[in-house]
Design a protein around this motif. Sequence first.
Motif, PDB file in Angstrom:
ATOM      1  N   MET A 196     -23.018   7.197  23.904  1.00  0.00           N
ATOM      2  CA  MET A 196     -23.485   8.526  23.506  1.00  0.00           C
ATOM      3  C   MET A 196     -22.546   9.135  22.461  1.00  0.00           C
ATOM      4  N   ALA A 197     -21.244   9.000  22.687  1.00  0.00           N
ATOM      5  CA  ALA A 197     -20.267   9.528  21.733  1.00  0.00           C
ATOM      6  C   ALA A 197     -20.347   8.775  20.407  1.00  0.00           C
ATOM      7  N   GLU A 198     -20.549   7.459  20.478  1.00  0.00           N
ATOM      8  CA  GLU A 198     -20.647   6.643  19.274  1.00  0.00           C
ATOM      9  C   GLU A 198     -21.850   7.054  18.429  1.00  0.00           C
ATOM     10  N   LEU A 199     -22.983   7.267  19.061  1.00  0.00           N
ATOM     11  CA  LEU A 199     -24.184   7.664  18.337  1.00  0.00           C
ATOM     12  C   LEU A 199     -23.995   9.011  17.654  1.00  0.00           C
ATOM     13  N   ALA A 200     -23.275   9.915  18.291  1.00  0.00           N
ATOM     14  CA  ALA A 200     -23.010  11.222  17.688  1.00  0.00           C
ATOM     15  C   ALA A 200     -22.199  11.067  16.408  1.00  0.00           C
ATOM     16  N   HIS A 201     -21.209  10.173  16.416  1.00  0.00           N
ATOM     17  CA  HIS A 201     -20.406   9.915  15.216  1.00  0.00           C
ATOM     18  C   HIS A 201     -21.273   9.336  14.096  1.00  0.00           C
ATOM     19  N   TYR A 202     -22.132   8.409  14.439  1.00  0.00           N
ATOM     20  CA  TYR A 202     -22.980   7.789  13.422  1.00  0.00           C
ATOM     21  C   TYR A 202     -23.947   8.805  12.810  1.00  0.00           C
ATOM     22  N   LYS A 203     -24.554   9.625  13.652  1.00  0.00           N
ATOM     23  CA  LYS A 203     -25.505  10.609  13.131  1.00  0.00           C
ATOM     24  C   LYS A 203     -24.801  11.589  12.204  1.00  0.00           C
ATOM     25  N   LYS A 204     -23.615  12.026  12.578  1.00  0.00           N
ATOM     26  CA  LYS A 204     -22.857  12.946  11.744  1.00  0.00           C
ATOM     27  C   LYS A 204     -22.492  12.294  10.409  1.00  0.00           C
ATOM     28  N   ALA A 205     -22.112  11.017  10.452  1.00  0.00           N
ATOM     29  CA  ALA A 205     -21.748  10.315   9.217  1.00  0.00           C
ATOM     30  C   ALA A 205     -22.959  10.143   8.296  1.00  0.00           C
ATOM     31  N   PHE A 206     -24.114   9.841   8.873  1.00  0.00           N
ATOM     32  CA  PHE A 206     -25.329   9.714   8.068  1.00  0.00           C
ATOM     33  C   PHE A 206     -25.673  11.060   7.408  1.00  0.00           C
ATOM     34  N   ASN A 207     -25.552  12.129   8.146  1.00  0.00           N
ATOM     35  CA  ASN A 207     -25.827  13.450   7.583  1.00  0.00           C
ATOM     36  C   ASN A 207     -24.837  13.789   6.471  1.00  0.00           C
ATOM     37  N   ARG A 208     -23.576  13.505   6.706  1.00  0.00           N
ATOM     38  CA  ARG A 208     -22.530  13.816   5.735  1.00  0.00           C
ATOM     39  C   ARG A 208     -22.705  13.017   4.445  1.00  0.00           C
ATOM     40  N   SER A 209     -23.266  11.813   4.566  1.00  0.00           N
ATOM     41  CA  SER A 209     -23.439  10.948   3.392  1.00  0.00           C
ATOM     42  C   SER A 209     -24.787  11.139   2.696  1.00  0.00           C
ATOM     43  N   GLY A 210     -25.584  12.078   3.177  1.00  0.00           N
ATOM     44  CA  GLY A 210     -26.851  12.365   2.532  1.00  0.00           C
ATOM     45  C   GLY A 210     -27.951  11.375   2.827  1.00  0.00           C
ATOM     46  N   VAL A 211     -27.822  10.642   3.939  1.00  0.00           N
ATOM     47  CA  VAL A 211     -28.866   9.667   4.304  1.00  0.00           C
ATOM     48  C   VAL A 211     -29.445  10.022   5.678  1.00  0.00           C
ATOM     49  N   ASP A 212     -29.600  11.333   5.916  1.00  0.00           N
ATOM     50  CA  ASP A 212     -30.114  11.772   7.204  1.00  0.00           C
ATOM     51  C   ASP A 212     -31.536  11.290   7.447  1.00  0.00           C
ATOM     52  N   LYS A 213     -32.330  11.097   6.378  1.00  0.00           N
ATOM     53  CA  LYS A 213     -33.683  10.569   6.548  1.00  0.00           C
ATOM     54  C   LYS A 213     -33.649   9.123   7.045  1.00  0.00           C
ATOM     55  N   ALA A 214     -32.633   8.390   6.643  1.00  0.00           N
ATOM     56  CA  ALA A 214     -32.504   7.000   7.086  1.00  0.00           C
ATOM     57  C   ALA A 214     -32.191   6.914   8.574  1.00  0.00           C
ATOM     58  N   TRP A 215     -31.609   7.971   9.134  1.00  0.00           N
ATOM     59  CA  TRP A 215     -31.305   7.963  10.569  1.00  0.00           C
ATOM     60  C   TRP A 215     -32.552   7.723  11.397  1.00  0.00           C
ATOM     61  N   GLU A 216     -33.689   8.205  10.910  1.00  0.00           N
ATOM     62  CA  GLU A 216     -34.949   8.018  11.618  1.00  0.00           C
ATOM     63  C   GLU A 216     -35.393   6.558  11.604  1.00  0.00           C
TER      64      GLU A 216
END
Length: 428
Positions: A196-216
């Motif tokens: 759960m903690a790992e996924l939170a880090h990944y989601k934050k990194a995707f958002n920070r890098s401008g690839v939040d759409k790719a998270w889906e």
Amino acid sequence: MLKDLRNRHLSGMIGGQVAICSAHPRVLAAAAARAKNDGTLLLVEATANQVNLSGGYTGMTPAHFADRVARQAADTGLARKQILLGADHLGPHLWRELPAFKAMVQAEALTRAYVAAGFRKLHLDTGRGCADDTRDRLPVKIAAQRAAELCRAAEATASRLCRQPPWYVIGTEVPAPGGALGKNKTVAVTDPQDLMAELAHYKKAFNRSGVDKAWERVVAVVVQPGIDFDDHQAAAYDSQAATAISAFHQQLPDAMTFEIHAADYQSPSALKKMVGDHFTLLKIGPCLTFALREALFALAHIENEIPGLTHRSNLMAVMAQLMHNHPKHWITHYHGSEQELRFLQRYSLRDRIRYYWPRAEARQACEQLMYNLRHPIPQPLLQQFLPDIAGSITSGSLPPTSAAILEIRIQSALNPYAEACLNPAGYE
């Protein structure tokens, strides 16, 4: 498709997907034939050290590999829409002797090449350190940021080429490729809270890098359900030990499911339990090339018993010499006396011999073997060296050819995985 695996399990339906992690043409042909027979997706994955811009140990770039898979699938009659290409272990680890910045430049270039070649499933493997990192196993925050940077390169390439955007696999609990079962023969199962903690880090990194759409489009996270293998044995799946991480599947975000590496050598019953417990993406490779090697060596023994051959392949001696002359693919994996090393080079479940089949000497020896056995193999030799197959040839259900023998042996290793994904235990 992959995005449906999670929803199928949430709705109580069955389903899984085997990922074929091999570049050997006979393995690919056997897998394509099985997919055509089942009407299922053929997911083939190339690893970064196997297929890269320098050719890897196969001598193929991503574009060359994509072309080979397409041609072999076409030869089998498999429809193009049934083929999905994946890139495995995309990250800086291949260039780990370089500083992280330079290694990431190389990893991004390889990522762009895979996307340009039509690979749709990308495993972003960034959990290992480079020359200027202080740790081999990186903190999740750093691993996640590097994964997001690779994702950004992939997204930009797909957009520039007007390609469909890729699907992604993330996670830091990635076992060493090719089997890494520890000395105590047990494997620690992923802790749900850590995940759960790992996924939170990944989601934050995707958002920070401008690839939040790719998270889906992150379709899987790599987890450890307690399996792996070493030279001599595999740790069998224990459903009870994996209860907590299995239950966490329904808390995964969006289309995300579980991907399992080193799933080789599991029993049919264990595989059915694994898929039923939501470990839906099963990656295998060594168990398939191990089965190929078994069949080739059996045919080599048969060849040695046939009188009157002018030129014998000497396949086993050729492979031994290749591994002696070029030890880099096994030297850090096999340990022991000279006699023990000879045994492991031939028979280890890690199957490091698979790295040598693409070499010219190995290909020539295999071609000579197949030529020498172009006529039907005498029944006594089939009974002696291939007793499990002899009856099928005698009854006419299997063609009396060496090529058919190789294919049936590979499929015998693949079938339990394909069948578990079609009909796992406990589901109708």
